[in-house]
Design a protein around this motif. Sequence first.
Motif, PDB file in Angstrom:
ATOM      1  N   GLY A 249       0.815  -1.213   0.000  1.00  0.00           N
ATOM      2  CA  GLY A 249       0.000   0.000   0.000  1.00  0.00           C
ATOM      3  C   GLY A 249       0.845   1.257   0.000  1.00  0.00           C
ATOM      4  N   ILE A 250       1.958   1.254   0.768  1.00  0.00           N
ATOM      5  CA  ILE A 250       2.854   2.414   0.791  1.00  0.00           C
ATOM      6  C   ILE A 250       3.475   2.629  -0.588  1.00  0.00           C
ATOM      7  N   GLY A 251       3.905   1.538  -1.211  1.00  0.00           N
ATOM      8  CA  GLY A 251       4.500   1.653  -2.550  1.00  0.00           C
ATOM      9  C   GLY A 251       3.510   2.196  -3.566  1.00  0.00           C
ATOM     10  N   ILE A 252       2.271   1.731  -3.532  1.00  0.00           N
ATOM     11  CA  ILE A 252       1.252   2.231  -4.457  1.00  0.00           C
ATOM     12  C   ILE A 252       0.959   3.707  -4.191  1.00  0.00           C
ATOM     13  N   PHE A 253       0.910   4.084  -2.911  1.00  0.00           N
ATOM     14  CA  PHE A 253       0.657   5.484  -2.558  1.00  0.00           C
ATOM     15  C   PHE A 253       1.773   6.388  -3.076  1.00  0.00           C
ATOM     16  N   ILE A 254       3.033   5.969  -2.915  1.00  0.00           N
ATOM     17  CA  ILE A 254       4.158   6.775  -3.397  1.00  0.00           C
ATOM     18  C   ILE A 254       4.108   6.909  -4.921  1.00  0.00           C
ATOM     19  N   TYR A 255       3.827   5.796  -5.601  1.00  0.00           N
ATOM     20  CA  TYR A 255       3.759   5.832  -7.065  1.00  0.00           C
ATOM     21  C   TYR A 255       2.664   6.773  -7.547  1.00  0.00           C
ATOM     22  N   LEU A 256       1.478   6.674  -6.940  1.00  0.00           N
ATOM     23  CA  LEU A 256       0.374   7.544  -7.345  1.00  0.00           C
ATOM     24  C   LEU A 256       0.660   9.003  -6.997  1.00  0.00           C
ATOM     25  N   SER A 257       1.352   9.234  -5.885  1.00  0.00           N
ATOM     26  CA  SER A 257       1.681  10.608  -5.501  1.00  0.00           C
ATOM     27  C   SER A 257       2.631  11.242  -6.515  1.00  0.00           C
ATOM     28  N   VAL A 258       3.660  10.497  -6.921  1.00  0.00           N
ATOM     29  CA  VAL A 258       4.601  11.013  -7.919  1.00  0.00           C
ATOM     30  C   VAL A 258       3.895  11.263  -9.247  1.00  0.00           C
ATOM     31  N   PHE A 259       3.022  10.337  -9.620  1.00  0.00           N
ATOM     32  CA  PHE A 259       2.269  10.512 -10.866  1.00  0.00           C
ATOM     33  C   PHE A 259       1.388  11.756 -10.798  1.00  0.00           C
ATOM     34  N   ALA A 260       0.721  11.957  -9.647  1.00  0.00           N
ATOM     35  CA  ALA A 260      -0.152  13.127  -9.496  1.00  0.00           C
ATOM     36  C   ALA A 260       0.657  14.420  -9.523  1.00  0.00           C
ATOM     37  N   LEU A 261       1.832  14.436  -8.882  1.00  0.00           N
ATOM     38  CA  LEU A 261       2.679  15.633  -8.884  1.00  0.00           C
ATOM     39  C   LEU A 261       3.118  15.991 -10.300  1.00  0.00           C
ATOM     40  N   GLY A 262       3.468  14.990 -11.093  1.00  0.00           N
ATOM     41  CA  GLY A 262       3.865  15.261 -12.473  1.00  0.00           C
ATOM     42  C   GLY A 262       2.696  15.651 -13.354  1.00  0.00           C
ATOM     43  N   PHE A 263       1.532  15.014 -13.144  1.00  0.00           N
ATOM     44  CA  PHE A 263       0.367  15.295 -13.982  1.00  0.00           C
ATOM     45  C   PHE A 263      -0.177  16.690 -13.727  1.00  0.00           C
ATOM     46  N   ALA A 264      -0.178  17.123 -12.457  1.00  0.00           N
ATOM     47  CA  ALA A 264      -0.717  18.432 -12.086  1.00  0.00           C
ATOM     48  C   ALA A 264       0.376  19.495 -11.979  1.00  0.00           C
ATOM     49  N   GLN A 265       1.427  19.360 -12.731  1.00  0.00           N
ATOM     50  CA  GLN A 265       2.568  20.271 -12.634  1.00  0.00           C
ATOM     51  C   GLN A 265       2.165  21.728 -12.900  1.00  0.00           C
ATOM     52  N   LEU A 266       1.383  21.955 -13.949  1.00  0.00           N
ATOM     53  CA  LEU A 266       1.034  23.325 -14.323  1.00  0.00           C
ATOM     54  C   LEU A 266       0.262  24.039 -13.217  1.00  0.00           C
ATOM     55  N   PHE A 267      -0.494  23.286 -12.416  1.00  0.00           N
ATOM     56  CA  PHE A 267      -1.241  23.902 -11.324  1.00  0.00           C
ATOM     57  C   PHE A 267      -0.428  23.939 -10.033  1.00  0.00           C
ATOM     58  N   LEU A 268       0.297  22.882  -9.723  1.00  0.00           N
ATOM     59  CA  LEU A 268       0.983  22.789  -8.438  1.00  0.00           C
ATOM     60  C   LEU A 268       2.223  23.672  -8.360  1.00  0.00           C
ATOM     61  N   VAL A 269       2.915  23.877  -9.476  1.00  0.00           N
ATOM     62  CA  VAL A 269       4.142  24.678  -9.446  1.00  0.00           C
ATOM     63  C   VAL A 269       3.884  26.092  -8.935  1.00  0.00           C
ATOM     64  N   PRO A 270       2.940  26.856  -9.500  1.00  0.00           N
ATOM     65  CA  PRO A 270       2.703  28.190  -8.946  1.00  0.00           C
ATOM     66  C   PRO A 270       2.137  28.168  -7.529  1.00  0.00           C
ATOM     67  N   VAL A 271       1.356  27.141  -7.185  1.00  0.00           N
ATOM     68  CA  VAL A 271       0.805  27.056  -5.831  1.00  0.00           C
ATOM     69  C   VAL A 271       1.919  26.866  -4.816  1.00  0.00           C
ATOM     70  N   VAL A 272       2.829  25.926  -5.077  1.00  0.00           N
ATOM     71  CA  VAL A 272       3.941  25.681  -4.157  1.00  0.00           C
ATOM     72  C   VAL A 272       4.829  26.908  -4.055  1.00  0.00           C
ATOM     73  N   LEU A 273       5.127  27.541  -5.186  1.00  0.00           N
ATOM     74  CA  LEU A 273       5.938  28.760  -5.164  1.00  0.00           C
ATOM     75  C   LEU A 273       5.278  29.867  -4.338  1.00  0.00           C
ATOM     76  N   ALA A 274       3.984  30.040  -4.519  1.00  0.00           N
ATOM     77  CA  ALA A 274       3.277  31.095  -3.789  1.00  0.00           C
ATOM     78  C   ALA A 274       3.297  30.845  -2.283  1.00  0.00           C
ATOM     79  N   PHE A 275       3.071  29.598  -1.863  1.00  0.00           N
ATOM     80  CA  PHE A 275       3.078  29.293  -0.431  1.00  0.00           C
ATOM     81  C   PHE A 275       4.477  29.452   0.163  1.00  0.00           C
ATOM     82  N   LEU A 276       5.506  29.035  -0.570  1.00  0.00           N
ATOM     83  CA  LEU A 276       6.872  29.208  -0.068  1.00  0.00           C
ATOM     84  C   LEU A 276       7.211  30.699   0.052  1.00  0.00           C
TER      85      LEU A 276
END
Length: 381
Positions: free
Chosen positions: A31-58
């Motif tokens: 379950g941990i391995g599947i969660f990590i894999y899906l998390s990495v996939f989600a981070l890459g798939f939502a890059q255009l949205f997450l990049v400015p969000v993470v930058l703004a919060f930092l």
Amino acid sequence: MTTETRNGSPESNSDPTPHKRWSSTLPTWVGIGIFIYLSVFALGFAQLFLVPVVLAFLLSMVFSPIRRFFDRRGLSQGLSALIIITSLLTGLFAIAAALAVPVSGWINNAPQIEMRIEGRLNEITGPFSELFEAKEKLDSMASSDSPKVQQVETQDDNLSQKLAALVPTVMTQFLFTLVLLLFLLASGDMFYEKLVHIMPTLRDKKRAVRITHDIERKLSRYLFTITVINAGLGVAVAIAMWALGMPSPLVFGIIAFLFNFVPYLGALAGIIIAAMVAIVSYDWIGWAPIVAGTYFFLTTLEGQLITPYFVGRSLRLNTVVVFLTISFWAWLWSVVGMIVAVPLLVAVKTLSEHIDGLEPLGHFLSERHAERQPEASIGER
């Protein structure tokens, strides 16, 4: 079936306990391995949205102490946020204006610069030219014996066209980051108040406030200190390039300032750029290693002496983990990933210091023997 031991006590031939323990923990690790894999996939798939969000919060964590300073002086939170955003834009536009003319000239003269570099490198590889010519003759003889195959040549798009295609996406993310940062700063401590409100007990409320303030404090001080150090490095590099007679020394100072926010890889990229410009700028090829060596000396002095002295031991990170983290985020989010990699690592390390179950992770992320030292703030040494 049991067997007798030497003292006469019965002993089972097989102990099923390890097998049962492994069988019970296997689904958890899967379950941990599947969660990590899906998390990495989600981070890459939502890059255009997450990049400015993470930058703004930092950036909001970095500028929150400045916003509170304005609050204590009686300014409204909206006006404080507007002053911070305006100052940030002014600095970015000043850097862009200083880089615009030289970089555009380099891009327009890229073919001539490439031919110039090839010509200078041929001077170095001259003794091996006969070997290369012999290899080319062998390749041509081998290709003449093989059946003729029609070859289709493809040409890459012009560099300027590729850059023009990226401009809308970059500008959209840039504007989204600024707008979100403006809202975060103008909202004040609203997120902290919401976080305190949803915590069930008074102890959890105090702990949540302590963790968020510690992350904010360490991130802001770390990035502020690194920014000041990088600015000093940029000034030193600009003066050194001017003393060596390099063209556009101010550009090299800005490059050193910006690139040094990415540990290791940024300094390497700056050294390579300085060496290539030196190759096409001087008649003697020996100036290239001199210029590159000067750049390398300044970045090494900064990385090995100045930064470790001004950055508290509690914020020094495992160098191997830092390199792997930068490589991972560069693969996932490209250039922006390299910039946010270390701040995110600092946030994770700070979080692990306040949660008992994550203490081993904090020790692993720290540099050698850092956990044995008392916690010190930046500049305390």
